[in-house]
Write a protein that holds these residues in place. Structure first.
Motif, PDB file in Angstrom:
ATOM      1  N   GLN A  67      -0.197  13.950  -6.355  1.00 47.99           N
ATOM      2  CA  GLN A  67      -0.693  12.721  -6.577  1.00 47.99           C
ATOM      3  C   GLN A  67      -1.415  12.008  -5.990  1.00 47.99           C
ATOM      4  O   GLN A  67      -1.473  11.154  -4.599  1.00 47.99           O
ATOM      5  CB  GLN A  67       0.868  12.002  -7.417  1.00 47.99           C
ATOM      6  N   ALA A  68      -2.111  11.352  -7.259  1.00 48.23           N
ATOM      7  CA  ALA A  68      -3.070   9.463  -6.678  1.00 48.23           C
ATOM      8  C   ALA A  68      -2.366   8.761  -5.941  1.00 48.23           C
ATOM      9  O   ALA A  68      -1.363   8.608  -6.593  1.00 48.23           O
ATOM     10  CB  ALA A  68      -4.148   8.832  -7.216  1.00 48.23           C
ATOM     11  N   ALA A  69      -2.670   8.049  -4.561  1.00 47.80           N
ATOM     12  CA  ALA A  69      -2.355   7.340  -3.702  1.00 47.80           C
ATOM     13  C   ALA A  69      -2.421   5.811  -4.465  1.00 47.80           C
ATOM     14  O   ALA A  69      -2.812   5.657  -5.674  1.00 47.80           O
ATOM     15  CB  ALA A  69      -2.910   7.151  -2.051  1.00 47.80           C
ATOM     16  N   LEU A  70      -0.455   4.896  -4.093  1.00 51.53           N
ATOM     17  CA  LEU A  70      -0.594   3.591  -5.262  1.00 51.53           C
ATOM     18  C   LEU A  70      -1.602   2.600  -4.714  1.00 51.53           C
ATOM     19  O   LEU A  70      -1.887   2.963  -3.276  1.00 51.53           O
ATOM     20  CB  LEU A  70       0.348   2.849  -4.823  1.00 51.53           C
ATOM     21  N   THR A  71      -1.992   2.024  -5.870  1.00 46.56           N
ATOM     22  CA  THR A  71      -2.854   1.323  -5.496  1.00 46.56           C
ATOM     23  C   THR A  71      -2.737   0.095  -6.231  1.00 46.56           C
ATOM     24  O   THR A  71      -1.755   0.242  -7.484  1.00 46.56           O
ATOM     25  CB  THR A  71      -4.844   2.267  -5.978  1.00 46.56           C
TER      26      THR A  71
END
Length: 1445
Positions: free
Chosen positions: A690-694
Motif C-alpha cells: 500500500q502507499a505510505a502514510l501521508t
C-alpha cells in the motif's frame, strides 16, 4: 600454629592424628598384658602349692605382694590416661585459640571495610559539591573557535567540512543544507558525521551538482547556541580530460566550445518509469521535456548515468537528444544494464534531473533448470601472457546452486571461443594464462549447476596482452618529441640478474598467483621466467613451467596439495643464459583468503507506493569484499520465491518494484562475494503493498448551500486521497474580500463535509478554504472559494444539490450521486434534473426528460474515451432551482482490471454479495448501499470486511431484498460497482442455499444386488465420494442390522462403495432393504424392494449358485451332454468334465441301463463322447452320463426323443412398433411348418402383421394395434404325425399403453434406460441447458376413452407455463417440460383409467448440469405397467379392463 584460616567444613569436622590413635592402642594392650600376667602368677602359686601353705604369715605376705603388684599396675595405667587427657586438652585449647583469632581478624576486616565506605561516600559528596561549583563557574554558551571554510571541488570528489566549538555543557551539533536538516540515514553512503574532542566534521561522499549549497552547523546547549556556515561549489569537467590544477592547463589543448548557457528552464513532461526488461531484448528509455527558451544553438547538455556512472555511446547503448526529447537505447539488454538510470539536463545555471530503475530479468535458459548468466566481466592486471578475469555470480532463487564457472576467451576480430579451464572454477576470479603477446582478447563466463550450463555473459571490454613495464621504461622529453628507452641507458647487459620482490599477490584454495619485479638492470634482450616450487620440509625443487616460458612477471601456480605449505623462487632468462634464483618466498599455504559472507541481519519492509516496498536490512558481521546483495520476495502462503534484483546492489536499502497492490509479501536478503552466497537472512514480517502514510490531499468544490443573512452553510467534497489513514476531520478558515489575513473558523475538528459559519456581517463578501487532517497531520488547504455574499436567501426555488460523486465509470455509462439541497425553497423538492456535456463544448444536455425523485442517476449512451462534466438541478413546484457545482472532468472509460460485485452462497448456506478491491488501503472503507443509500439495518444485513475483500450477508433473505445494491471503496481512484438482485437471481441463490443447508450425498449407483459364486447375495451402493467421517447403516424391514458372520458389512470410502454380503439367503429374507448414509450435514438413502416375484427370482438364483458351487467341489460336468453329427453321418454325444482324478468313475446310461463301451474314456483330457454310428428309432431314449468319486457325483441327461411338449405358451411383448406375440421353442427355423391365425382365419405375413422367428422363438408382430386386432390368436406347429397349438385371447376390453420417452432437442445423443432388480425404472439423463425441452409421451387407448392424469413424485401436477399437458387424437398423451433444470429431476407417473380399471407407468428423470459426469446406465426393459382396480360400477358382466403394454 598456622595462621591460615581453616575452611568452614574443616572446622565442623574432627580430625585425629596418628599419634593419638597409637596412645589409645598402647593403653589397651598394656592393661590387657597386666591382667594376663596377674592371672598367670596366681595360677602358678596355685599349682605350685604355695597357695595351700599352712603358714598364715607366708600366705599374708604372698597376698601383700600380689596386692602391691596390682596397685602398681593401676597406678601406671592411671598415669597413662592422665597423659592422654592432657594432650587432648592442649590440642582443644590450641584450636579454640585459632578460632578466636579468626573471629577477631574477620571483625577487624569488616570494620575497615565500613570505614572505607563511609570515607568514600564523604569524598563523593564533597566532590559533587565542588564539581557543581566548578560547573557553575565554567558554564557558558557555545563558542565557535574555528569556523567553517568554503570549498570548491570537482564532481565525484569527496569534501569534508569541519569546525571547532567549545562550551559547557557540551553542545549538541546539527548540520543543515540550505536550511534543511541533514540526516545521514535519509541518504545512505552520502553523508557521514564525526564529533571528537570539540571538532565536528561533515563528510560529503562523491559530491555532485545537487551538493552545491550553503551548509550550516548549529551548536546548542542550555545556555544558548552558535552557528557557522560555508558554501560548497561543485564543478564538473567535460570530455575525456581530467581536471587540472589552476595554472597547469596544457597549452596545446583547444578550448571547448560546448558551453552551457544560463537562463534556460527545463521542465520534464513525459518521463520513463520503473521499467522491466529481459536479456536479449531491445529497449529505449525516453523523456520528453519543455526547454524555455528553445534555441537550437543554445541548448542544455543531456547526460545519462547508471548508478552515478556516466554512460557513453557504445556497442550496447545509443544516446539521442533533440526535438525536445532525450533517449537512451539498448541494442541488446543484459543484466549488466540493470541499475538506477538518471537523466541530467545540465546548464550553467543549474541541473534538472530525473531517475528511475531498470530491471533486467534472465532470459529463458537453454536447458531447463540451468542458472542465469554471470555479469560484469572485467579484466585486471593484464601482462604479456596473463590476465585476471573477474565477474559477479547470478542470483539463483528457483534454480539449483551454482557449482562453478567456465571462462572462455576469443581474440578480437575472430569468432572462435576457446574454453580456458577444464574443470569449473568455484570462485568468481580466474587467472588466464597462455595469451599471445601483442594480441587483444575478449572474455565471457558461463555458470554451471546440476541441471546444466547457463547462457554466456556479456563479453568483457577488449584487453591487450602487453607488459605495462615496457611503457615505464620509455621516457619522453621535450613534450614527447624525443623518446628515450631505459635499454639505451643500462649498457650492455647479457645474462640478467635474478628477479626481486617475489611474493604471492593472490592466494586461493586451488591456486597461488606469484608476482615479482623484473631484474634491474634487465638488458636489451627479451626476458622469460622460470618458476620453481618446493614443499616445506623437502630439499628438492620442481620447475613449474618447464614446458611453457613465462614472459610476464605474474604467474598462477595450480595443482598444489591441499593443506601443504610451499616456497617458491623465480629465475630470469634470455638468450645469453639463466640468472641465479631469486630469494625464496616465505612458506605459502593454498587456502581461501576470502570466505563466504555471513547472512545479513534483520530485514524490515516498509510501505512506499501502491506497487513498491522499501526493504532495509542490517549488514552482515563480515562484509569485506562484498559484491553486494540479492533481494527475493514471495507472496505470503505461496512458498514461491522470485528475485527482485538480478544484479547485486551495494547498499543495505532497496526499493522492490513490480508488486501487486493489496497483496501480502515477505522478503529475504543474501550477501554475495567472489566465493559465493551467504545463507538467506531471516524472512521479514509480512507487509501489505500500500502507499505510505501521508497527509491527506486537499478538499475541493466549496459550495454555498444556504444563507440567512448572519450565517452561511457551506459544503465541500472530501479529499481524493486520505493519505493512507482515515480522515479525522476538517479545519476551515475565512476572510472578508480584499483582506489579506485568514481567520480560523473552528478550533475543534469538523467531522462532516458541511458546516454552518456563524456571526457574519450581512451584505459582506467572504471567501473560505478548508484543510483535512488525519493521523499524520493536516494536509494542504483547498483553493479559496469564490466570494459569497452574506445575504438571506428568499427565492421560491430550491438551492443547489451538493457533494456530487461519480462512480461505476464504465465504457459507455456511469452513475451520478448527490445530496439533497439544504435550502428547499417555498415547497418540497419533487425531483432532480441531470445535465452533462463534453469538455470544450458549450451546450448542456439533460439526461432525464422527467425529474427523478431519487438521488442517483445512471447516465448511459456516452462515448467511450470522451471526457464529460456533470451538474444537478433540484425541482419543486416553483420551478428549477440553482445548479450544483460542476463536477470534475470524467474520462468515460473502464479502468483495466475493473471488478464487479458477485453473488454466492458460503459453506453454511448463507447468501452474500462480495467485492474485491486490490487498491484498498488500511484507511479504505467499503460502503455498501441499497438503492445507493447506505445500509444500516443490522437485523437484515451483516457486513464483513477483511483486507481488500468485503461481503454483504443476507440474514433472513426474502422478496423484500430484491433491488439494486452498490459498493464504493474510499481512498481509491473511484473504485465502485453495483449489482441487481432480481427474481431469477434470488431464486437461484435460494435454491443453492437450500441445497447447502440440506445437502444430499450424490450417488453413482442406487442400492442393487448381485448373487455371488457361492450363493451369497451382495447388496451394494456407490456414492460419488465419502469422507473418512461418514457413517451409514443397513436396515432390513425397518430393523437395523449390524456387522456379523451372517451380514458382512464393509465400506470402501475411497471409492464410495458400501456393501453387505448375506452368507445364506433364505425365505425369511423377503422384504425391503435400505441403506442410510450421512456425511457431515449431507444425507441420502436408497431402498430395494424384494417382494413376490422379485424375491423369488433372487432366492432361486441364490440357491442355483449355491448348488452349482457345491457341485463343482467334486467331479462335475463343465459342459453337459450335447449332440452333433459328423461328416460320416454318425451322431456323437459329447460332454466335458472337470475336477476329476484317477479314482473318478465315468459311466454311460440309456433309459436307466448301463452302456458297455470298448474304451474307457480318459478323464484327464476333460472330454468324453459316445458314438452312435447309424441313428434309428431304436436309439431313441434318454441318455445319461455320470461322474463319481469320494468327493461326490454329477449327472448329465440328454433326451433323444420326439415326445413331450416343445413349445411354450404364447407371450406378449410390447415394442416401439406395437405388440409382439411370441412362442419359445427348443428349435425353430423357417423351413418348419407353422401357422398363425386370428379368429380362426390364417394370417399371412405383411406390413400390418409380420411373421418371423429366431433359433428358439417364433413371433407375430402386430403394428399399430387397433380395435380390429382384438380376438383369439393361435400358433400351430405341425410334426410328422401330430401338431401342437398355442392360443392367446386378446378379446377382453381394457386399455393398451405403449409408453416411450424422447427429447425434442438435437444434441441429445441417446436415451438411457435402466432396470434395477426388484424395481423397474426408466431413466432419462439430460444436461441442464437454458433452452432444453423434455417431452414425455404415451400412446393410450381404451373403451370407453380413459381418463389421463400425470403425477410427479406421487403428487398431482399443477400445470403452468413450465409444465404443459396435451392429449392428441384421444390416444397420444404428452407432458412437455420447458426449460429443464435440475429441479425437474424426479419420478413421473401417468395414470389411465376408465370404469373397467386402468394402469399406471412410472418413469424416473435425472437432470445433470452441463459438464457433470453421468453414471453409466445399461439399457434394460421398458417399465412394466401396474394395474389399477376398476370402480364398483365397472364390475358388470359386460367385460373387464385389460391392458397390454
Amino acid at each position: 600454629m598456622s595462621s591460615v584460616v581453616v575452611p568452614f567444613y574443616q572446622r565442623r569436622h574432627k580430625h585425629f592424628d596418628q599419634s593419638y590413635r597409637n596412645i589409645q592402642t598402647r593403653y589397651i594392650l598394656e592393661e590387657y598384658a597386666a591382667r594376663k600376667a596377674a592371672s598367670r602368677q596366681a595360677a602358678y602359686y596355685e599349682s605350685s602349692g604355695l597357695g595351700k601353705t599352712t603358714c598364715r604369715l607366708c600366705a599374708r605376705r604372698a597376698r601383700t605382694l600380689a596386692h602391691e603388684a596390682m596397685q602398681e599396675s593401676r597406678k601406671r595405667t592411671h598415669e597413662q590416661k592422665s597423659h592422654a587427657s592432657e594432650e587432648k586438652r592442649i590440642r582443644f585449647a590450641s584450636e579454640l585459640s585459632a578460632l578466636e583469632k579468626e573471629i577477631h581478624t574477620a571483625r577487624h576486616r569488616a570494620r575497615e571495610h565500613l570505614d572505607k565506605l563511609a570515607i568514600q561516600r564523604m569524598v563523593e559528596e564533597n566532590m559533587a559539591l565542588e564539581r557543581h561549583a566548578i560547573e557553575e563557574s565554567i558554564s557558558r554558551a557555545p563558542e565557535i573557535l574555528v569556523r567553517l571554510r568554503s570549498h570548491t571541488v570537482w564532481e565525484k570528489m569527496s569534501v569534508s567540512l569541519c569546525f571547532t566549538v567549545q562550551g559547557f555543557p557540551t553542545p549538541v551539533v546539527q548540520w543543515y543544507k540550505n536550511e534543511e536538516l541533514i540526516t545521514p540515514a535519509s541518504v545512505p553512503a552520502k553523508y557521514r558525521i564525526e564529533s571528537k574532542y570539540g571538532v565536528h566534521v561533515l563528510h560529503i561522499n562523491r559530491a555532485d551538482f545537487d551538493d552545491t549549497a550553503t551548509y550550516s552547523a548549529v551548536a546548542t546547549n542550555v545556555h544558548g547556541q552558535a552557528s557557522t556556515n560555508c558554501a560548497v561549489i561543485v564543478r564538473r569537467f567535460r570530455g575525456d580530460e581530467e581536471p587540472h590544477p589552476a595554472g597547469i592547463m596544457p597549452f596545446h589543448l583547444p578550448l571547448s566550445y560546448d558551453v552551457c548557457f544560463t537562463h534556460i528552464d527545463v521542465q520534464f513532461l513525459e518521463k520513463f518509469g520503473v521499467t522491466f526488461g529481459t536479456e536479449g531484448e531491445t529497449l529505449t528509455l525516453k523523456c520528453s521535456m519543455l526547454i524555455t527558451p528553445d534555441l537550437k544553438r543554445l541548448r542544455p547538455r543531456a547526460e545519462w548515468y547508471r548508478d552515478d556512472v556516466l554512460i557513453k555511446d557504445s556497442k550496447w547503448t545509443k544516446l539521442y537528444f533533440g526535438e525536445g526529447q532525450a533517449a537512451l537505447s539498448f541494442t541488446h539488454l543484459n543484466k549488466d544494464d540493470e541499475g538506477l538510470y538518471t537523466l541530467r539536463m545540465v546548464t550553467k545555471g543549474g541541473v534538472s534531473e530525473y531517475s528511475a530503475y531498470l530491471f533486467v530479468r534472465d532470459a529463458d535458459a537453454l536447458i531447463a533448470g540451468a542458472p542465469g548468466a554471470p555479469m560484469d566481466v572485467k579484466c585486471h592486471d593484464a601482462n604479456r601472457d596473463y590476465v585476471i578475469v573477474t565477474w559477479k555470480p547470478p542470483n539463483t532463487t528457483t534454480e539449483s546452486p551454482v557449482i562453478g564457472y567456465f571462462v572462455d576467451k576469443c581474440e578480437v576480430g575472430l569468432e572462435n571461443w576457446i574454453q580456458c579451464n577444464d574443470a569449473p572454477v568455484k570462485i568468481c576470479k580466474y587467472p588466464v594464462t597462455g595469451l599471445h603477446e601483442g594480441r587483444s582478447y575478449i572474455f565471457r563466463v558461463r555458470a554451471v549447476n546440476s541441471a546444466g550450463i547457463s547462457r554466456p555473459s556479456r563479453v568483457s571490454e577488449p584487453v591487450a596482452a602487453l607488459d605495462p613495464i615496457d611503457l615505464e621504461r620509455t621516457q619522453s622529453r621535450l613534450w614527447r618529441k624525443i623518446v628515450i628507452s631505459k635499454d639505451d641507458l643500462e649498457g650492455d647487459i647479457q645474462i640478467p640478474g635474478p628477479p626481486t620482490n617475489v611474493h604471492a599477490s593472490e592466494i586461493s584454495k586451488t591456486y597461488v598467483v606469484l608476482s615479482w619485479d623484473p631484474p634491474v638492470p634487465r638488458g636489451r634482450e627479451p626476458l622469460t621466467y622460470f618458476i620453481e616450487k618446493s614443499m616445506v620440509g623437502s630439499e628438492g625443487w620442481q620447475r613449474v613451467n618447464a614446458q611453457v616460458a613465462v614472459k610476464s612477471p605474474r604467474y598462477a601456480v595450480f595443482d598444489l596439495a591441499e593443506g601443504k605449505s610451499y616456497v617458491f623462487r623465480v629465475l630470469s632468462s634470455n638468450k645469453h643464459g639463466i640468472s641465479d634464483p631469486s630469494e625464496i618466498t616465505k612458506p605459502i599455504q593454498p587456502q581461501d583468503t576470502v570466505v563466504v559472507p555471513s547472512a545479513p541481519g534483520r530485514v524490515v519492509a516498509t510501505r512506499n507506493t501502491k506497487t513498491s516496498v522499501v526493504v532495509q536490512w542490517d549488514k552482515p558481521k563480515h562484509e569485506e569484499d562484498l559484491y553486494g546483495y540479492y533481494i527475493d520476495y514471495s507472496v505470503v502462503g505461496s512458498n514461491h520465491w522470485e528475485p527482485s534484483n538480478h544484479k547485486p546492489i551495494k547498499y543495505n536499502r532497496f526499493v522492490v518494484h513490480g508488486l501487486e497492490t493489496g497483496e501480502q509479501y515477505i522478503f529475504r536478503v543474501k550477501a554475495v562475494n567472489a566465493v559465493g552466497f551467504s545463507e538467506n537472512s531471516q524472512e521479514s514480517e509480512a507487509i501489505t503493498v500500500q502507499a505510505a502514510l501521508t497527509c491527506p490531499s486537499y478538499p475541493h468544490g466549496i459550495t454555498l448551500l444556504n444563507c440567512d443573512g448572519h450565517s452561511m452553510t457551506l459544503g465541500w467534497k472530501a479529499p481524493k486521497y486520505s493519505g493512507g489513514s482515515p480522515i479525522l476531520g476538517y479545519y476551515m478558515d475565512k476572510r472578508e474580500a480584499n483582506h489579506q489575513n485568514w481567520h480560523e473558523v473552528n478550533s475543534s475538528l469538523i467531522t462532516r463535509t458541511i458546516y454552518t459559519v456563524e456571526d457574519l456581517t450581512e451584505d459582506a463578501f467572504y471567501e473560505f478554504k478548508v484543510a483535512a487532517a488525519n493521523l499524520v497531520g493536516i494536509g494542504q488547504h483547498s483553493d479559496p472559494s469564490e466570494h459569497f455574499k452574506c445575504k438571506a436567501w428568499t427565492m421560491p426555488e430550491p438551492g443547489p444539490a451538493y457533494d456530487l460523486t461519480i462512480c461505476e465509470v464504465r465504457n459507455t455509462s456511469l452513475v451520478l450521486l448527490w445530496k439533497a439541497p439544504v435550502y428547499e425553497g417555498k415547497s418540497p423538492i419533487t425531483g432532480y434534473l441531470v445535465d452533462y456535456k463534453e469538455v470544450d463544448t458549450e451546450d448542456w444536455i439533460t439526461a432525464n426528460e422527467k425529474p427523478t425523485s431519487k438521488r442517483y442517476f445512471k447516465v448511459t449512451d456516452l462515448h467511450e474515451g470522451h471526457t464529460y462534466v456533470f451538474k444537478v438541478r433540484a425541482v419543486n413546484d416553483a420551478g428549477v432551482g440553482k445548479s450544483s457545482e460542476i463536477s470534475e472532468p470524467v474520462l468515460v472509460e473502464a479502468r483495466p482490471g475493473t471488478k464487479e460485485i458477485f453473488s454466492g452462497v458460503d459453506d453454511e448456506g448463507n447468501i452474500y454479495l462480495a467485492f474485491e478491491c486490490k487498491e484498498a488501503t488500511d484507511a479504505s472503507h467499503f460502503a455498501w448501499g441499497k438503492s445507493y443509500e447506505e445500509i444500516d439495518d443490522s437485523d437484515k444485513f451483516k457486513i464483513e470486511t477483511e483486507g481488500n475483500h468485503s461481503k454483504l450477508y443476507f440474514k433472513n433473505p426474502d422478496k423484500s431484498d430484491l433491488g439494486t445494491y452498490s459498493v464504493s471503496v474510499s481512498d481509491t481512484d473511484g473504485v465502485s460497482s453495483s449489482f441487481v438482485m432480481d427474481d431469477e437471481e434470488f431464486e437461484r441463490l435460494m435454491a443453492l442455499s437450500n441445497e447447502i443447508k440440506n445437502p444430499t450425498i450424490p450417488l453413482k449407483s442406487e442400492l442393487a444386488y448381485e448373487v455371488l459364486e457361492k450363493g451369497e447375495v451382495r447388496f451394494w451402493i456407490q456414492a460419488e465420494s465419502l469422507s473418512p467421517d461418514s457413517t451409514f447403516r443397513f436396515v432390513i424391514n425397518d430393523k437395523e442390522v449390524e456387522n456379523s458372520d451372517r451380514h458382512k458389512i464393509n465400506c470402501d470410502r475411497s471409492n464410495g462403495i458400501i456393501e453387505m454380503v448375506m452368507d445364506r439367503f433364505t425365505i425369511d429374507n423377503e422384504g425391503t432393504y435400505t441403506v442410510q448414509i450421512q456425511d457431515g450435514k449431507a444425507k441420502n438413502q436408497s431402498s430395494l424392494v424384494l417382494i413376490g416375484d422379485a424375491f423369488k427370482t433372487v432366492l432361486a438364483e441364490s440357491e442355483l449358485q449355491r448348488k452349482e458351487f457345491l457341485r463343482k467341489q467334486g467331479p462335475h460336468f463343465s459342459e453337459f451332454l450335447y449332440w452333433k453329427v459328423t461328416e460320416e453321418c454318425e451322431v456323437l454325444l459329447n460332454c466335458k468334465v472337470a475336477n476329476s482324478k484317477k479314482e473318478t468313475v465315468f459311466k454311460w446310461y440309456k433309459d436307466g441301463s448301463g452302456i458297455d463301451i470298448d474304451e474307457v474314456p480318459d478323464l484327464q483330457k476333460g472330454e468324453c463322447h459316445l458314438s452312435i454310428p447309424r441313428l434309428s428309432r431304436k436309439d431313441e431314449g434318454v441318455y445319461k452320463a455320470t461322474l463319481s468319486d469320494d468327493r461326490g457325483h454329477d449327472l448329465s441327461t440328454l433326451e433323444l426323443s420326439g415326445k413331450g411338449k416343445s413349445a411354450s405358451p404364447l407371450k406378449i411383448l410390447c415394442t416401439e412398433e406395437g405388440i409382439r406375440l411370441q412362442c419359445f421353442l427348443k428349435y425353430y427355423n423357417e423351413e418348419m411348418k407353422v401357422n398363425w391365425s386370428h379368429r380362426e382365419s390364417k394370417i399371412s405375413s405383411g406390413e400390418k402383421m409380420k411373421i418371423g422367428g429366431g433359433e428358439d422363438v417364433a413371433w407375430l408382430q402386430i403394428s399399430e394395434p387397433t380395435e380390429k386386432d382384438k380376438g383369439n390368436y393361435t400358433f400351430e406347429i405341425f410334426g410328422d404325425k401330430e401338431s401342437y397349438k398355442r392360443t392367446l385371447d386378446l378379446s377382453g376390453q381394457g386399455i393398451f399403453i405403449r409408453p416411450y420417452l424422447y427429447g425434442v432437442f438435437s444434441w441429445i445423443k441417446q436415451s438411457l434406460l435402466a432396470i434395477t432388480r426388484g424395481m423397474t425404472i426408466k431413466t432419462e439423463s439430460l444436461w441442464s441447458e437454458p433452452v432444453v425441452t423434455l417431452n414425455l409421451t404415451c400412446t393410450v387407448f381404451g373403451n370407453p376413452d380413459p381418463e389421463v392424469v400425470w403425477f410427479k413424485n406421487d403428487k398431482m401436477f399443477e400445470f403452468n407455463e413450465h409444465y404443459v399437458f396435451s392429449l392428441e387424437q384421444g390416444k397420444y398423451a404428452s407432458l412437455t417440460i420447458k426449460g429443464v433444470t435440475s429441479e425437474d429431476s424426479g419420478k413421473y407417473s401417468i395414470h389411465v383409467k376408465n370404469k373397467y380399471g386402468g394402469e399406471t407407468v412410472d418413469v424416473t428423470v435425472s437432470v445433470y448440469r452441463h459438464g457433470e459426469k453421468m453414471p453409466e446406465i445399461k439399457p434394460g426393459q421398458l417399465a412394466k405397467p401396474r394395474p389399477i382396480p376398476p370402480s364398483e360400477e365397472g364390475l358388470k358382466p359386460e367385460g373387464k379392463a385389460k391392458s397390454d403394454k
